[in-house]
Design a protein around this motif. Sequence first.
Motif, short mmCIF file in Angstrom:
data_model
loop_
_atom_site.label_atom_id
_atom_site.label_comp_id
_atom_site.label_asym_id
_atom_site.label_seq_id
_atom_site.Cartn_x
_atom_site.Cartn_y
_atom_site.Cartn_z
N GLU A 10 0.82 -1.21 0.00
CA GLU A 10 0.00 0.00 0.00
C GLU A 10 0.85 1.26 0.00
N GLU A 11 2.05 1.17 0.59
CA GLU A 11 2.90 2.35 0.65
C GLU A 11 3.48 2.71 -0.71
N CYS A 12 3.53 1.76 -1.63
CA CYS A 12 4.10 2.06 -2.94
C CYS A 12 3.07 1.95 -4.07
N SER A 13 1.84 1.57 -3.75
CA SER A 13 0.81 1.47 -4.78
C SER A 13 -0.51 2.04 -4.27
N VAL A 14 -0.89 3.17 -4.82
CA VAL A 14 -2.15 3.78 -4.43
C VAL A 14 -3.33 2.93 -4.90
N ALA A 15 -3.15 2.15 -5.96
CA ALA A 15 -4.23 1.27 -6.43
C ALA A 15 -4.49 0.16 -5.42
N VAL A 16 -3.44 -0.42 -4.85
CA VAL A 16 -3.61 -1.44 -3.81
C VAL A 16 -4.27 -0.80 -2.58
N ALA A 17 -3.82 0.40 -2.23
CA ALA A 17 -4.42 1.10 -1.09
C ALA A 17 -5.90 1.37 -1.33
N LEU A 18 -6.26 1.79 -2.54
CA LEU A 18 -7.67 2.03 -2.85
C LEU A 18 -8.46 0.73 -2.77
N ALA A 19 -7.94 -0.34 -3.36
CA ALA A 19 -8.65 -1.62 -3.31
C ALA A 19 -8.93 -2.05 -1.88
N ASN A 20 -8.02 -1.71 -0.98
CA ASN A 20 -8.15 -2.13 0.42
C ASN A 20 -8.98 -1.17 1.27
N THR A 21 -9.57 -0.15 0.66
CA THR A 21 -10.49 0.70 1.42
C THR A 21 -11.82 -0.01 1.64
N LEU A 22 -12.02 -1.12 0.99
CA LEU A 22 -13.18 -1.98 1.23
C LEU A 22 -12.66 -3.21 1.96
N ARG A 23 -13.16 -3.42 3.16
CA ARG A 23 -12.69 -4.53 4.00
C ARG A 23 -13.88 -5.28 4.55
N ARG A 24 -13.61 -6.45 5.04
CA ARG A 24 -14.64 -7.22 5.72
C ARG A 24 -14.29 -7.23 7.19
N GLY A 25 -15.17 -6.70 8.00
CA GLY A 25 -14.98 -6.66 9.44
C GLY A 25 -15.88 -7.66 10.13
N PRO A 26 -15.87 -7.67 11.45
CA PRO A 26 -16.69 -8.62 12.21
C PRO A 26 -18.20 -8.48 11.95
N THR A 27 -18.62 -7.28 11.57
CA THR A 27 -20.05 -7.05 11.34
C THR A 27 -20.40 -6.96 9.86
N GLY A 28 -19.48 -7.27 8.98
CA GLY A 28 -19.73 -7.20 7.54
C GLY A 28 -18.73 -6.30 6.85
N GLU A 29 -19.08 -5.88 5.63
CA GLU A 29 -18.16 -5.04 4.87
C GLU A 29 -18.07 -3.65 5.47
N VAL A 30 -16.85 -3.12 5.45
CA VAL A 30 -16.57 -1.78 5.95
C VAL A 30 -15.98 -0.99 4.77
N ASP A 31 -16.62 0.13 4.45
CA ASP A 31 -16.17 0.98 3.36
C ASP A 31 -15.54 2.23 3.95
N HIS A 32 -14.23 2.36 3.78
CA HIS A 32 -13.51 3.50 4.35
C HIS A 32 -13.63 4.76 3.50
N LEU A 33 -14.40 4.70 2.42
CA LEU A 33 -14.66 5.88 1.61
C LEU A 33 -16.02 6.50 1.93
N VAL A 34 -16.68 5.97 2.92
CA VAL A 34 -17.97 6.50 3.36
C VAL A 34 -17.79 7.01 4.77
N PRO A 35 -18.21 8.16 5.13
CA PRO A 35 -18.93 9.17 4.36
C PRO A 35 -18.01 9.87 3.36
N ALA A 36 -18.62 10.70 2.51
CA ALA A 36 -17.90 11.33 1.40
C ALA A 36 -16.70 12.15 1.86
N HIS A 37 -16.76 12.79 3.02
CA HIS A 37 -15.61 13.61 3.45
C HIS A 37 -14.40 12.74 3.79
#
Length: 189
Positions: A10-37
């Motif tokens: 992730e430190e050398c690839s912004v595309a990998v970092a973006l792909a990983n803004t969607l994760r699966r947590g204990p309660t389901g998917e977590v989207d780190h791009l929500v909210p918009a700010h």
Amino acid sequence: MVKYDPAPGEECSVAVALANTLRRGPTGEVDHLVPAHSVEGWVAEHRLATRPPRFSEDDVGRLTELRAAVRALFTAAIEESAPDSAALVTVNGAAAGAPGAAQLRWHPPSLRSEWKSTAPHTVDAVLACIASDAIDVLCGPRATSLRQCAAHGCIRFFLREHGRRQWCSNMCGDRVRAARHYQRRRDQA
């Protein structure tokens, strides 16, 4: 919320970092791009613009669409299957969305190519930078190190730095080892 360490690469690839803004947590998917700010903070954190642009709801939608396309292309590359044509169109469209050029940068201990927009501080420039990096990951020397985490339930990608690495983080590796240990104990009982 569970705090995740950045996955290798992730430190050398912004595309990998973006792909990983969607994760699966204990309660389901977590989207780190929500909210918009959150998007503007993420753009600033990854230094995609010296003055991060304002993202409208439509712009956030374009970014999440790009993320889905990058994830689809990464998955196809790992599985050595044909990529989804819509994902190709999305990534290529984003890459062509803002004029720019590859720039040679010194990142000790090596030289590296970075895409730089000639129209900085725009959403199109941010998307083009990410798409360009995704293309570089998929077509460049990093393609052979692209992996998806082998931990059950994890949907993160990483660039493998060590030949035996199977997980995106120590947390995922520990979870897998603990599950194996628990299963062995149950089998012995």
